[in-house]
Structure formats: structure tokens, C-alpha cells
Write a protein that holds these residues in place. Sequence first.
Motif, PDB file in Angstrom:
ATOM      1  N   GLN A 209       0.822  -1.217   0.000  1.00 34.69           N
ATOM      2  CA  GLN A 209       0.000   0.000   0.000  1.00 34.69           C
ATOM      3  C   GLN A 209       0.852   1.261   0.000  1.00 34.69           C
ATOM      4  O   GLN A 209       0.463   2.278  -0.545  1.00 34.69           O
ATOM      5  CB  GLN A 209      -0.932   0.002   1.218  1.00 34.69           C
ATOM      6  N   LYS A 210       2.029   1.148   0.622  1.00 39.23           N
ATOM      7  CA  LYS A 210       2.924   2.314   0.709  1.00 39.23           C
ATOM      8  C   LYS A 210       3.743   2.516  -0.557  1.00 39.23           C
ATOM      9  O   LYS A 210       4.397   3.538  -0.734  1.00 39.23           O
ATOM     10  CB  LYS A 210       3.895   2.120   1.875  1.00 39.23           C
ATOM     11  N   HIS A 211       3.767   1.493  -1.407  1.00 33.89           N
ATOM     12  CA  HIS A 211       4.561   1.539  -2.640  1.00 33.89           C
ATOM     13  C   HIS A 211       4.195   2.816  -3.433  1.00 33.89           C
ATOM     14  O   HIS A 211       3.023   3.148  -3.587  1.00 33.89           O
ATOM     15  CB  HIS A 211       4.220   0.292  -3.463  1.00 33.89           C
ATOM     16  N   VAL A 212       5.211   3.533  -3.889  1.00 32.76           N
ATOM     17  CA  VAL A 212       4.935   4.800  -4.583  1.00 32.76           C
ATOM     18  C   VAL A 212       5.166   4.621  -6.082  1.00 32.76           C
ATOM     19  O   VAL A 212       6.219   4.144  -6.512  1.00 32.76           O
ATOM     20  CB  VAL A 212       5.847   5.928  -4.049  1.00 32.76           C
ATOM     21  N   LEU A 213       4.178   5.001  -6.857  1.00 31.11           N
ATOM     22  CA  LEU A 213       4.297   4.954  -8.316  1.00 31.11           C
ATOM     23  C   LEU A 213       4.556   6.371  -8.808  1.00 31.11           C
ATOM     24  O   LEU A 213       3.911   7.312  -8.358  1.00 31.11           O
ATOM     25  CB  LEU A 213       2.997   4.446  -8.942  1.00 31.11           C
ATOM     26  N   THR A 214       5.503   6.526  -9.711  1.00 31.73           N
ATOM     27  CA  THR A 214       5.742   7.869 -10.246  1.00 31.73           C
ATOM     28  C   THR A 214       5.515   7.876 -11.755  1.00 31.73           C
ATOM     29  O   THR A 214       5.832   6.912 -12.447  1.00 31.73           O
ATOM     30  CB  THR A 214       7.186   8.342  -9.960  1.00 31.73           C
ATOM     31  N   GLU A 215       4.958   8.960 -12.209  1.00 33.98           N
ATOM     32  CA  GLU A 215       4.671   9.132 -13.643  1.00 33.98           C
ATOM     33  C   GLU A 215       4.948  10.580 -13.991  1.00 33.98           C
ATOM     34  O   GLU A 215       4.724  11.469 -13.162  1.00 33.98           O
ATOM     35  CB  GLU A 215       3.171   8.892 -13.892  1.00 33.98           C
ATOM     36  N   ARG A 216       5.393  10.805 -15.212  1.00 30.12           N
ATOM     37  CA  ARG A 216       5.594  12.195 -15.620  1.00 30.12           C
ATOM     38  C   ARG A 216       4.353  12.677 -16.361  1.00 30.12           C
ATOM     39  O   ARG A 216       3.873  12.035 -17.278  1.00 30.12           O
ATOM     40  CB  ARG A 216       6.821  12.330 -16.518  1.00 30.12           C
TER      41      ARG A 216
END
Length: 316
Positions: A209-216
Motif C-alpha cells: 500500500q505504501k509503494h509509490v508509483l511515479t509518472e511524468r
Amino acid sequence: MVILPLMATVPPLRDPLSTPFTPGYGALPRVFAGREPEFRDLEVMAARTRAGIYEQARRVQGIRGIGKTVLLGEYEQWASDSGLWVTSLTVAPGAGFVGRLVGELGRTIAAHSPTDRTVRRVLAVLRFLTAVGLRYGGEAWHLEYRGRPVTPDAARTTGDTQEDLRRLLVDAALLARDRGTGLVLLLDEAQNADTAELAPLLYALQDAQKHVLTERDTASGRTLRSSPPLAVVLAGLPNLPDAIARAAATFMSRSRPIELGPLPESAVRKALPEFTRPHGVDWDGFALDRIVELIDGYPYFFTSTASTPGPPATGR
Ligand SMILES: Nc1ncnc2c1ncn2[C@@H]1O[C@H](COP(=O)(O)OP(=O)(O)O)[C@@H](O)[C@H]1O
Ligand SMILES: [Mg+2]
């Protein structure tokens, strides 16, 4: 007495075929009473996780017969109808459950028959998942996708249960996200879980749940962060917090309790006539007052199940 002529017009309520009352546990009642605030909280949680916003796991707690399983069942129905992917499992005492949970997760993914574009990714996740499952289920572990058995891919597993489960949960949630939806995980009777099994699962859940996804963001050039769409609900008896605290103390502070108590009187008053009416039974003011008082908010006492035969279609 006035009651006698009245009774003559009322069909016998306790006829074994037509009685709407079926005391028991877990069966979806024909009329779901009350629980609006709790249900709303769960709906909002799913909607927010689906949108990539982090939401704490929920712990539904209360005594036996208070309606935890029914709430989970209604929620599962709502979530499926809303297009969410739902994996649910009831933990039996003494028996291992993580292998079964992994199996259910696999079936959830396979059942949502993704488009050809995503088949390779789905297969990759299922091969990984099967390899993890084999560690728990031995030879019996078997999963099919599009009618063919899935070959386990042991190369992706780390040998560390917690880390493997974390990756699986993130992978599964991301597959759901690819399809524009989210994953909902429901674990009933969680107080039965063995500490040694519950610990890696709870840590894996909170880490996933804490996993962070990043997108530009192409328009603004900014980096956008989001969370995997993973909603988690555990349900259990009042000793559930103890079981969780023993297994993973940090999960306690990162999950939010939903305490189920007696139903409000108004909910019983509203629901009772709703589920006896199709059987030709109505309640007058005094009878309703008395039965509401006797039930005292305990849902088990006015149980009706969807499997109960309905009233005759004609002739009443
Ligand atoms: N909100 C509700 N509305 C109507 N009936 C309910 C409700 N909650 C529980 N019940 C009835 O009470 C019975 C026991 O509920 P259950 O969910 O199995 O309890 P628990 O899981 O907390 O032990 C169910 O079979 C159901 O028919
Ligand atoms: Mg239950």
C-alpha cells in the motif's frame, strides 16, 4: 381478546417453507439493515484507492453474529458490481491460509480475462504467483489461465515470503489499474490466522500500500505520485487487534478500526417489515415496538437469507 380474529388473517409465520427467518451466520440477508456509515466508509476507501490515493486498511471488529460477514458480503457484491477486482477469503482455525489467498488472487486475475495486449504481463504475474503458491500448497497447487495450466516461474521469487507477497500484491493491483480499476482484498475471521503466517502478509500488505508509483505528466512536466489501487479489509472477533498486534505491531497504527455494535433501533424498525412483507406479514405498532425491543439491535435475531424460498407467486 382482539388478537384472535387478527391472527386468523395472518399466515402462519413459522411455516418451515415460508418463514423468512433462518438464524445462522454469514448468509446474505434478503434485506441488508443499517450499517450506512460503515458501508459509506468502505465505499469511499475503495473509490480513493482506485484513484491512486493511499488509504489505510480497515479492521471490522465485533462479536459473533453482529454482522461482520454480512457487511463484507454486501461490500463484495457492491465492489464487483462497481467493476473492482475482489479477492476474498475466510481464515479457518489451524489451517494455513496464505497459499489459498495466493490461489484466490490468481483466480481473480485470471477471471478478469484481460485483453490480448496485456496477456503477456498477466501470464508473467501468474507464473510468479504460481511459484509462490507452490511453496505453500505443494503439489496440489494448480492454476489455469485461458484453459491452460500456468507454468510456475521460480526465477522471480526471492525466497522471502514477505517480499514475494509484497511484489505479488503490487503486481496484481497494477494489473487492475491497467484495466482502469482497483483490487479489493477481504479477509474474514482474520483472528484465526496463525501469527507466523499473518506477520509476513500484514507487512507485505502495508508495504504494497505504501509503494509509490511515479509518472511524468506530459502537459506540465511534473512528476506525479500515486499509490497502487489496493483496498484491504480484515474482519474478526474482538480479539482481532491482539492477533494483529502480535503479528505486526505497525499494522495496527496503519489500519483503521470499524467497530460493529448493535444495529440502531431505527434500522431494525425499517428493515423488519421490509423482509416479512413479501411473505404477507406486516407489523402493527405494538408488535413492531415489542420485537424491536426484543431484538435489541442484534442482527442475528432477525435473520433472513436469500436462499429461503420466496412467497408463492399467486394465490395470496
Ligand atoms: N446488516 C444486516 N442486516 C440484516 N441481517 C443481518 C445484518 N447483519 C447480520 N445479519 C444477520 O445476522 C446473521 C449473522 O451475521 P454475520 O455477518 O454472520 O455475523 P458475524 O460475521 O459478525 O459473526 C447473518 O446470517 C444475517 O442474516
Ligand atoms: Mg462472520
